[in-house]
Design a protein around this motif. Structure first.
Motif, PDB file in Angstrom:
ATOM      1  N   ASN A   6       0.879  -1.175   0.000  1.00 54.89           N
ATOM      2  CA  ASN A   6       0.000   0.000   0.000  1.00 54.89           C
ATOM      3  C   ASN A   6       0.912   1.220   0.000  1.00 54.89           C
ATOM      4  O   ASN A   6       1.471   1.579   1.022  1.00 54.89           O
ATOM      5  CB  ASN A   6      -0.885  -0.030   1.263  1.00 54.89           C
ATOM      6  CG  ASN A   6      -1.718   1.236   1.409  1.00 54.89           C
ATOM      7  OD1 ASN A   6      -1.792   2.052   0.496  1.00 54.89           O
ATOM      8  ND2 ASN A   6      -2.331   1.405   2.579  1.00 54.89           N
ATOM      9  N   LYS A   8       0.222   4.250  -0.383  1.00 53.00           N
ATOM     10  CA  LYS A   8      -0.401   5.467   0.162  1.00 53.00           C
ATOM     11  C   LYS A   8      -0.094   6.666  -0.755  1.00 53.00           C
ATOM     12  O   LYS A   8      -0.040   6.515  -1.967  1.00 53.00           O
ATOM     13  CB  LYS A   8       0.057   5.695   1.605  1.00 53.00           C
ATOM     14  CG  LYS A   8      -0.179   4.455   2.475  1.00 53.00           C
ATOM     15  CD  LYS A   8      -0.037   4.700   3.941  1.00 53.00           C
ATOM     16  CE  LYS A   8      -0.285   3.398   4.695  1.00 53.00           C
ATOM     17  NZ  LYS A   8      -0.212   3.522   6.142  1.00 53.00           N
ATOM     18  N   HIS A  96      -9.707   1.733   4.636  1.00 51.39           N
ATOM     19  CA  HIS A  96      -8.443   1.887   5.370  1.00 51.39           C
ATOM     20  C   HIS A  96      -8.662   2.862   6.523  1.00 51.39           C
ATOM     21  O   HIS A  96      -9.426   3.838   6.394  1.00 51.39           O
ATOM     22  CB  HIS A  96      -7.352   2.406   4.422  1.00 51.39           C
ATOM     23  CG  HIS A  96      -5.990   2.335   5.054  1.00 51.39           C
ATOM     24  ND1 HIS A  96      -5.564   3.270   5.961  1.00 51.39           N
ATOM     25  CD2 HIS A  96      -5.003   1.418   4.944  1.00 51.39           C
ATOM     26  CE1 HIS A  96      -4.341   2.926   6.374  1.00 51.39           C
ATOM     27  NE2 HIS A  96      -3.981   1.815   5.767  1.00 51.39           N
ATOM     28  N   GLU A  98      -6.999   5.221   7.575  1.00 46.67           N
ATOM     29  CA  GLU A  98      -6.725   6.632   7.255  1.00 46.67           C
ATOM     30  C   GLU A  98      -7.929   7.272   6.549  1.00 46.67           C
ATOM     31  O   GLU A  98      -8.215   8.459   6.746  1.00 46.67           O
ATOM     32  CB  GLU A  98      -5.437   6.730   6.423  1.00 46.67           C
ATOM     33  CG  GLU A  98      -4.205   6.466   7.297  1.00 46.67           C
ATOM     34  CD  GLU A  98      -3.042   5.783   6.604  1.00 46.67           C
ATOM     35  OE1 GLU A  98      -2.996   5.753   5.366  1.00 46.67           O
ATOM     36  OE2 GLU A  98      -2.152   5.255   7.331  1.00 46.67           O
ATOM     37  N   GLU A 168      -5.834  -4.485  10.388  1.00 50.09           N
ATOM     38  CA  GLU A 168      -4.806  -3.474  10.600  1.00 50.09           C
ATOM     39  C   GLU A 168      -5.107  -2.696  11.882  1.00 50.09           C
ATOM     40  O   GLU A 168      -5.854  -1.705  11.848  1.00 50.09           O
ATOM     41  CB  GLU A 168      -4.782  -2.498   9.423  1.00 50.09           C
ATOM     42  CG  GLU A 168      -4.491  -3.143   8.089  1.00 50.09           C
ATOM     43  CD  GLU A 168      -3.871  -2.159   7.102  1.00 50.09           C
ATOM     44  OE1 GLU A 168      -2.769  -2.443   6.633  1.00 50.09           O
ATOM     45  OE2 GLU A 168      -4.465  -1.101   6.841  1.00 50.09           O
ATOM     46  N   ALA A 172      -0.893   0.180  15.243  1.00 50.11           N
ATOM     47  CA  ALA A 172       0.318  -0.427  14.676  1.00 50.11           C
ATOM     48  C   ALA A 172       0.692   0.193  13.333  1.00 50.11           C
ATOM     49  O   ALA A 172       1.790  -0.025  12.830  1.00 50.11           O
ATOM     50  CB  ALA A 172       0.111  -1.930  14.508  1.00 50.11           C
ATOM     51  N   ILE A 173      -0.224   0.976  12.753  1.00 48.84           N
ATOM     52  CA  ILE A 173       0.027   1.513  11.409  1.00 48.84           C
ATOM     53  C   ILE A 173       0.991   2.691  11.468  1.00 48.84           C
ATOM     54  O   ILE A 173       0.721   3.687  12.136  1.00 48.84           O
ATOM     55  CB  ILE A 173      -1.296   1.951  10.733  1.00 48.84           C
ATOM     56  CG1 ILE A 173      -2.194   0.736  10.518  1.00 48.84           C
ATOM     57  CG2 ILE A 173      -1.021   2.663   9.410  1.00 48.84           C
ATOM     58  CD1 ILE A 173      -3.569   1.075   9.976  1.00 48.84           C
ATOM     59  N   GLY A 174       2.111   2.524  10.777  1.00 44.55           N
ATOM     60  CA  GLY A 174       3.078   3.608  10.668  1.00 44.55           C
ATOM     61  C   GLY A 174       3.781   3.952  11.973  1.00 44.55           C
ATOM     62  O   GLY A 174       4.454   4.983  12.065  1.00 44.55           O
ATOM     63  N   GLY A 213       0.243  -3.271   9.491  1.00 45.12           N
ATOM     64  CA  GLY A 213       0.620  -2.415  10.630  1.00 45.12           C
ATOM     65  C   GLY A 213       2.066  -2.679  10.981  1.00 45.12           C
ATOM     66  O   GLY A 213       2.367  -3.620  11.710  1.00 45.12           O
ATOM     67  N   SER A 214       2.974  -1.874  10.364  1.00 51.26           N
ATOM     68  CA  SER A 214       4.404  -1.981  10.642  1.00 51.26           C
ATOM     69  C   SER A 214       4.966  -3.370  10.386  1.00 51.26           C
ATOM     70  O   SER A 214       5.835  -3.833  11.111  1.00 51.26           O
ATOM     71  CB  SER A 214       4.712  -1.541  12.074  1.00 51.26           C
ATOM     72  OG  SER A 214       4.354  -0.180  12.252  1.00 51.26           O
ATOM     73  N   MET A 215       4.469  -4.034   9.333  1.00 54.55           N
ATOM     74  CA  MET A 215       5.118  -5.295   8.952  1.00 54.55           C
ATOM     75  C   MET A 215       6.425  -4.962   8.250  1.00 54.55           C
ATOM     76  O   MET A 215       6.471  -4.115   7.354  1.00 54.55           O
ATOM     77  CB  MET A 215       4.236  -6.144   8.037  1.00 54.55           C
ATOM     78  CG  MET A 215       4.853  -7.518   7.773  1.00 54.55           C
ATOM     79  SD  MET A 215       3.901  -8.531   6.640  1.00 54.55           S
ATOM     80  CE  MET A 215       2.821  -9.394   7.762  1.00 54.55           C
ATOM     81  N   LEU A 233      -0.433  -6.585   4.359  1.00 53.93           N
ATOM     82  CA  LEU A 233      -0.698  -5.323   3.667  1.00 53.93           C
ATOM     83  C   LEU A 233       0.350  -4.360   4.226  1.00 53.93           C
ATOM     84  O   LEU A 233       0.304  -3.993   5.397  1.00 53.93           O
ATOM     85  CB  LEU A 233      -2.124  -4.832   3.922  1.00 53.93           C
ATOM     86  CG  LEU A 233      -2.533  -3.540   3.197  1.00 53.93           C
ATOM     87  CD1 LEU A 233      -2.333  -3.655   1.692  1.00 53.93           C
ATOM     88  CD2 LEU A 233      -3.991  -3.192   3.483  1.00 53.93           C
ATOM     89  N   ILE A 234       1.268  -4.000   3.365  1.00 56.89           N
ATOM     90  CA  ILE A 234       2.507  -3.381   3.828  1.00 56.89           C
ATOM     91  C   ILE A 234       2.572  -1.938   3.357  1.00 56.89           C
ATOM     92  O   ILE A 234       2.476  -1.672   2.148  1.00 56.89           O
ATOM     93  CB  ILE A 234       3.704  -4.188   3.273  1.00 56.89           C
ATOM     94  CG1 ILE A 234       3.607  -5.650   3.757  1.00 56.89           C
ATOM     95  CG2 ILE A 234       5.026  -3.572   3.690  1.00 56.89           C
ATOM     96  CD1 ILE A 234       4.117  -6.632   2.743  1.00 56.89           C
ATOM     97  N   GLY A 235       2.741  -1.023   4.275  1.00 57.85           N
ATOM     98  CA  GLY A 235       2.833   0.388   3.939  1.00 57.85           C
ATOM     99  C   GLY A 235       4.274   0.779   3.671  1.00 57.85           C
ATOM    100  O   GLY A 235       4.815   0.533   2.583  1.00 57.85           O
ATOM    101  N   SER A 236       4.926   1.374   4.667  1.00 58.23           N
ATOM    102  CA  SER A 236       6.224   1.989   4.384  1.00 58.23           C
ATOM    103  C   SER A 236       7.259   0.994   3.867  1.00 58.23           C
ATOM    104  O   SER A 236       8.071   1.344   3.006  1.00 58.23           O
ATOM    105  CB  SER A 236       6.742   2.760   5.603  1.00 58.23           C
ATOM    106  OG  SER A 236       6.970   1.879   6.650  1.00 58.23           O
TER     107      SER A 236
HETATM  108  P1  PGA Z   1       2.612   0.516   7.590  1.00 54.87           P
HETATM  109  O1  PGA Z   1       1.166   0.715   6.893  1.00 54.87           O
HETATM  110  O2  PGA Z   1       3.155  -0.811   7.095  1.00 54.87           O
HETATM  111  O3  PGA Z   1       3.421   1.670   7.163  1.00 54.87           O
HETATM  112  O4  PGA Z   1       2.359   0.469   9.077  1.00 54.87           O
HETATM  113  C1  PGA Z   1       0.290  -0.366   6.682  1.00 54.87           C
HETATM  114  C2  PGA Z   1      -1.018   0.120   6.131  1.00 54.87           C
HETATM  115  O5  PGA Z   1      -1.518   1.154   6.604  1.00 54.87           O
HETATM  116  O6  PGA Z   1      -1.590  -0.497   5.207  1.00 54.87           O
END
Ligand code: PGA
Length: 260
Positions: A6, A8, A96, A98, A168, A172-174, A213-215, A233-236
């Motif tokens: 993801n 973003k 999501h 956000e 998520e 834990a997200i970001g 969430g911060s994977m 589901l991987i963000g950063s």
């Molecule tokens: P993150 O985001 O891996 O940066 O915590 C995950 C997400 O919000 O999908």
């Protein structure tokens, strides 16, 4: 195992195309290395044609990060499901946290989008998860159940491939602080049982339940080893090919351990 990025609101179009190209190149030079892993990237809307093009010869699927519930109309700035399918986008992230937080999206709003996605053969990736406050109050499970029930209300799924759920936890997200594997598994089991009641075991067992969430590469193994966690589901960590593939390598190890 589904490894989904993801992105973003990150990267400009040339940067996004380049990232997609690096992913495609790595998979084409090492086709055997990631057996059993399905890849998906969800870039911003304006990137979609360029990213779909860069990944055209690869098996990497492409998704959007939101969709409007109507086919067309006077909804300035919004993007419709027919627009997404017209650029060969197959998935869409919905609900999501956000979007829920910054745009006040409710479960009913998300439900309308899920129905719209299904009506256009897009696979919804429905996000659920509790806030820290809700967890500390002991309400995590009831919040997640309510979100699953609200977002999937009246949504019929005949095949496991038609739906993805992502747990998520908002805290834990970001934040760099992922859920503990057992904590995540507990919630994934709750979601699986809800899906089983709704769609029957044959369908529910195959619906990918992603943790988000911060994977990162260093914590992915523990999370992906859990019986009801089918991917991330991987963000950063999806914004750099090294960390994205680092997580995919952990997924491969988990698959090998499970098969042994
Ligand atoms: P993150 O985001 O891996 O940066 O915590 C995950 C997400 O919000 O999908």
């Amino acid at each position: 195992m589904l490894i989904a990025g993801n992105w973003k609101m990150n990267t400009d179009v040339p940067e996004g195309r380049a990232l997609a190209q690096v992913i495609a190149d790595r998979l084409s030079t090492e086709p055997q290395s990631f057996e059993g892993v399905d890849f998906l990237v969800c870039p911003p809307f304006v990137h979609l044609p360029a990213v779909v093009d860069a990944l055209a010869d690869s098996s990497v699927a492409v998704g959007a990060q939101d969709v409007h519930a109507e086919d067309e109309g006077a909804y300035t700035s919004d993007v419709s499901a027919p627009m997404l399918t017209s650029v060969d986008c197959d998935y869409v992230i919905l609900g999501h946290s956000e979007r829920r937080e910054y745009y006040d999206e409710t479960d009913a709003d998300v439900n309308a989008k899920v129905r719209q996605a299904r009506a256009h053969d897009l696979v919804p990736i429905v996000c659920v998860g509790e806030t820290l406050e809700q967890r500390e109050a002991g309400d995590a499970e009831s919040v997640v159940r309510r979100q699953v029930d609200g977002t999937l209300d009246g949504v019929s799924i005949e095949r496991s491939e038609d739906l993805v759920l992502a747990y998520e936890p908002v805290w834990a997200i970001g934040t760099g602080e992922s859920a503990a594997p057992e904590q995540a598994q507990e919630m994934h089991a709750v979601i699986r049982s809800d899906l089983t009641e709704r769609y029957g075991a044959d369908v529910a067992d195959g619906v990918p339940l992603l943790y988000g969430g911060s994977m990162k590469p260093h914590n992915a193994h523990g999370l992906l080893s859990q019986p009801d966690i089918d991917g991330g589901l991987i963000g950063s960590a999806s914004l750099a090919a090294d960390s994205f593939f680092g997580i995919a390598e952990e997924a491969v190890e988990v698959l090998e351990e499970t098969a042994a």
